[in-house]
Every structure is written in structure tokens, then in C-alpha cells.
Design a protein around this motif. Structure first.
Motif, PDB file in Angstrom:
ATOM      1  N   GLN A 246       1.440   6.335  -7.033  1.00 19.67           N
ATOM      2  CA  GLN A 246       0.417   7.342  -7.334  1.00 19.67           C
ATOM      3  C   GLN A 246       0.468   8.682  -7.255  1.00 19.67           C
ATOM      4  O   GLN A 246      -0.071   9.648  -7.754  1.00 19.67           O
TER       5      GLN A 246
ATOM      6  N   SER B  37      -6.470   5.336   3.533  1.00 19.58           N
ATOM      7  CA  SER B  37      -6.238   6.724   3.617  1.00 19.58           C
ATOM      8  C   SER B  37      -4.691   7.060   3.401  1.00 19.58           C
ATOM      9  O   SER B  37      -4.131   8.175   3.584  1.00 19.58           O
ATOM     10  N   ILE B  38      -3.945   5.828   2.981  1.00 17.64           N
ATOM     11  CA  ILE B  38      -2.285   5.869   2.998  1.00 17.64           C
ATOM     12  C   ILE B  38      -1.835   6.905   2.252  1.00 17.64           C
ATOM     13  O   ILE B  38      -0.671   7.481   2.545  1.00 17.64           O
ATOM     14  N   GLN B  39      -2.450   6.978   1.031  1.00 17.96           N
ATOM     15  CA  GLN B  39      -1.868   7.824   0.158  1.00 17.96           C
ATOM     16  C   GLN B  39      -1.906   9.409   0.511  1.00 17.96           C
ATOM     17  O   GLN B  39      -0.974  10.132   0.281  1.00 17.96           O
ATOM     18  N   GLN B  40      -3.027   9.796   1.118  1.00 19.05           N
ATOM     19  CA  GLN B  40      -3.175  11.062   1.667  1.00 19.05           C
ATOM     20  C   GLN B  40      -2.444  11.362   3.020  1.00 19.05           C
ATOM     21  O   GLN B  40      -1.790  12.503   3.070  1.00 19.05           O
TER      22      GLN B  40
ATOM     23  N   GLN C 120       1.321  12.039   1.372  1.00 16.99           N
ATOM     24  CA  GLN C 120       1.259  13.359   0.661  1.00 16.99           C
ATOM     25  C   GLN C 120       1.215  14.364   1.675  1.00 16.99           C
ATOM     26  O   GLN C 120       2.210  15.286   1.378  1.00 16.99           O
TER      27      GLN C 120
ATOM     28  N   ALA D  65       0.944  -1.235   0.102  1.00 18.14           N
ATOM     29  CA  ALA D  65       0.051  -0.111  -0.145  1.00 18.14           C
ATOM     30  C   ALA D  65       0.895   1.443  -0.134  1.00 18.14           C
ATOM     31  O   ALA D  65       0.474   2.188  -0.610  1.00 18.14           O
TER      32      ALA D  65
ATOM     33  N   ASN E 292       2.381   1.430  -3.646  1.00 21.53           N
ATOM     34  CA  ASN E 292       1.353   2.043  -4.638  1.00 21.53           C
ATOM     35  C   ASN E 292       0.963   3.480  -4.313  1.00 21.53           C
ATOM     36  O   ASN E 292       0.796   4.387  -5.500  1.00 21.53           O
ATOM     37  N   ALA E 293       0.899   3.885  -2.986  1.00 20.91           N
ATOM     38  CA  ALA E 293       0.661   5.325  -2.675  1.00 20.91           C
ATOM     39  C   ALA E 293       1.785   6.358  -3.481  1.00 20.91           C
ATOM     40  O   ALA E 293       1.479   7.447  -3.869  1.00 20.91           O
TER      41      ALA E 293
END
Length: 256
Positions: A149, A243-246, A249, A142, A145-146
Motif C-alpha cells: 500500500q 495501524s501497521i501501515q502507519q 511508514q 499485514a 500488505n502495508a
């Protein structure tokens, strides 16, 4: 004939042989590794003091401004107490062990392998070597992938020696180096380095080294002095995956 058999066995000719058979060759950190050590006796009876499995990798060590590769044992597992293997006897010894959570992933130049050894008194110790493919667990995947992205692409992955204050139980950490090729951080960062510190409780500590691109005169001075890098720690669990991408970021934006 018996005398010559003993002499030959002492230098590894006609000695016992070992072959390790793994249930599979692909594992995630923390997963149970299972298999069988197959032993075939040689020309004479031999006393085996120990059968062990060693989990190994290599890492880069720096000395005198040069980097060189060093082999390191991630862990070692003893399988048996002393016993005798008879001439021409065949014996299978099953085993299982947990792959340590800090085992390096098989990405870039990082390799992991299992060495099987027999300690035979007064003889050349037979051994066997089997490579493992270590893949990210769902939480690590994850994170990768984040980062993907967010427009980053992996440039390099290596195990490198690290100062004692930054390391875990091993003398090295595995570093993943990313560069921004698109998205919000292209032109704002030179690179992003990521280091995982997995815990057995399902959480993952991540160290991000945010390398800001020089902007203006002050940025050029910072880059020249090496002060344009910021290290920040983030802890995530499986519950954070949606919510890991946020989260990542937000961390990068705060320090970029």
C-alpha cells in the motif's frame, strides 16, 4: 535365494520402501504439520535403526566473491526407536511436528521440503521428499500488505548467509527486496530490504534496510562509500495490525 536377497537389499534392490503422506501441502510458520509415513517391507526382514523427518531449504553462501547454493536443515524430527520391518510388511507411522517460526516463506526462489529417511544398518537407506508451500501468517501478511500500500513492489526474495551477530538459530536469513514504484517513497529510495525474525509469543521483529537514493553531491559520496543504507528494527504484534501501515511508514520516513 536368501543370500542373494540380502546382497540385493544391501545395495537398495528389494529393500524396504518409504512414502510420506502429508495431511496438506500448505502451512504457516508455527502451524502443526501432520501426516503418515508408510513403510513397505522388502524381500527380507530388515532392522530399521531410525525413521526421521528433516525439514530443508537452500540458501546462498558467498565465497571468493562468488555466490553458491547450500542445502540446510531447518530442523530434524526422530519418529521411532529401532524396530524390524518384516518382508512385505506394510506399516503406517503417524507423525506431527510444529513448523518452526523461522521457516522461510515460499516466495521467490525459496523452497522448503521434508525429507523422510530410514536408517537401515548395512544397506542403502531409502528416502522420500515432499515439498511444502509455506505462506505468511496474518501478521506477516499485514506487513506485506502495508508495504504494498505504500507503493513498493517485491523484486526478489532469497535466503542468504548472514554474519553471526545478525542471525538467529540458523546460519541464514530470508531477505525480501522491494522497490518503490509509486507513492511517497518513489524517487526517495532505491530499495527497501525486509527481514523477519518471528517469535513464538506472537510478536514479529522486522529489520528494515532503507537504501536512500543519492541526492546531491553528499548523496553521491554516501552511495559510493556505502553509507547510504540504514538498518532499523521494528517490533509488531497482532494488536498492531490496524495501524501497521502507519508504523512502517513512520519508520521509513524517519530514515529516508
Amino acid at each position: 535365494m536368501s543370500f542373494f536377497n540380502k546382497v540385493f537389499a544391501s545395495v537398495g534392490i528389494g529393500s524396504a520402501e518409504v512414502d510420506t503422506k502429508l495431511e496438506k501441502d500448505t502451512y504457516m510458520p508455527g502451524e502443526t504439520v501432520q501426516g503418515v509415513v508408510a513403510i513397505k517391507g522388502g524381500r527380507i526382514d530388515q532392522q530399521i535403526d531410525e525413521i526421521y523427518l528433516a525439514l530443508n531449504t537452500t540458501y546462498l553462501r558467498e565465497s571468493d566473491d562468488r555466490k553458491y547454493s547450500v542445502t540446510a536443515a531447518i530442523d530434524r524430527f526422530r519418529l521411532t526407536t529401532p524396530f524390524t520391518i518384516r518382508a512385505n510388511e506394510k506399516r503406517d507411522i503417524p507423525f506431527s511436528f510444529q513448523l518452526p517460526y523461522d521457516t522461510p516463506l515460499s516466495i521467490g526462489r525459496s523452497k522448503v521440503w521434508v525429507t523422510t529417511g530410514l536408517d537401515i544398518k548395512g544397506a542403502v537407506d531409502p528416502s522420500d521428499q515432499d515439498y511444502l508451500k509455506v505462506v505468511p501468517n496474518p501478521l506477516m501478511s499485514a506487513v506485506f500488505n502495508a508495504i504494498d500500500q505504500l507503493g513498493f513492489r517485491i523484486r526478489e526474495a532469497d535466503c542468504e548467509e548472514t554474519p553471526r551477530r545478525l542471525r538467529g538459530r540458523l546460519p541464514f536469513v530470508q531477505e525480501f527486496e522491494f522497490v518503490p514504484t509509486s507513492g511517497l517513497f518513489r524517487g526517495r529510495l532505491d530499495e527497501l530490504e525486509v527481514v523477519f525474525f518471528p517469535a513464538g509469543n506472537g510478536s514479529l521483529d522486522i529489520i528494515f534496510q532503507v537504501d536512500r537514493r543519492a541526492r546531491g553531491l553528499s548523496g553521491l559520496f554516501s552511495e559510493a562509500l556505502g553509507t547510504d543504507e540504514t538498518n532499523v528494527r521494528l517490533t509488531v504484534t497482532n494488536e498492531d495490525i490496524p495501524s501497521i501501515q502507519q508504523k512502517i511508514q513512520n519508520v521509513i520516513q524517519r530514515y529516508s
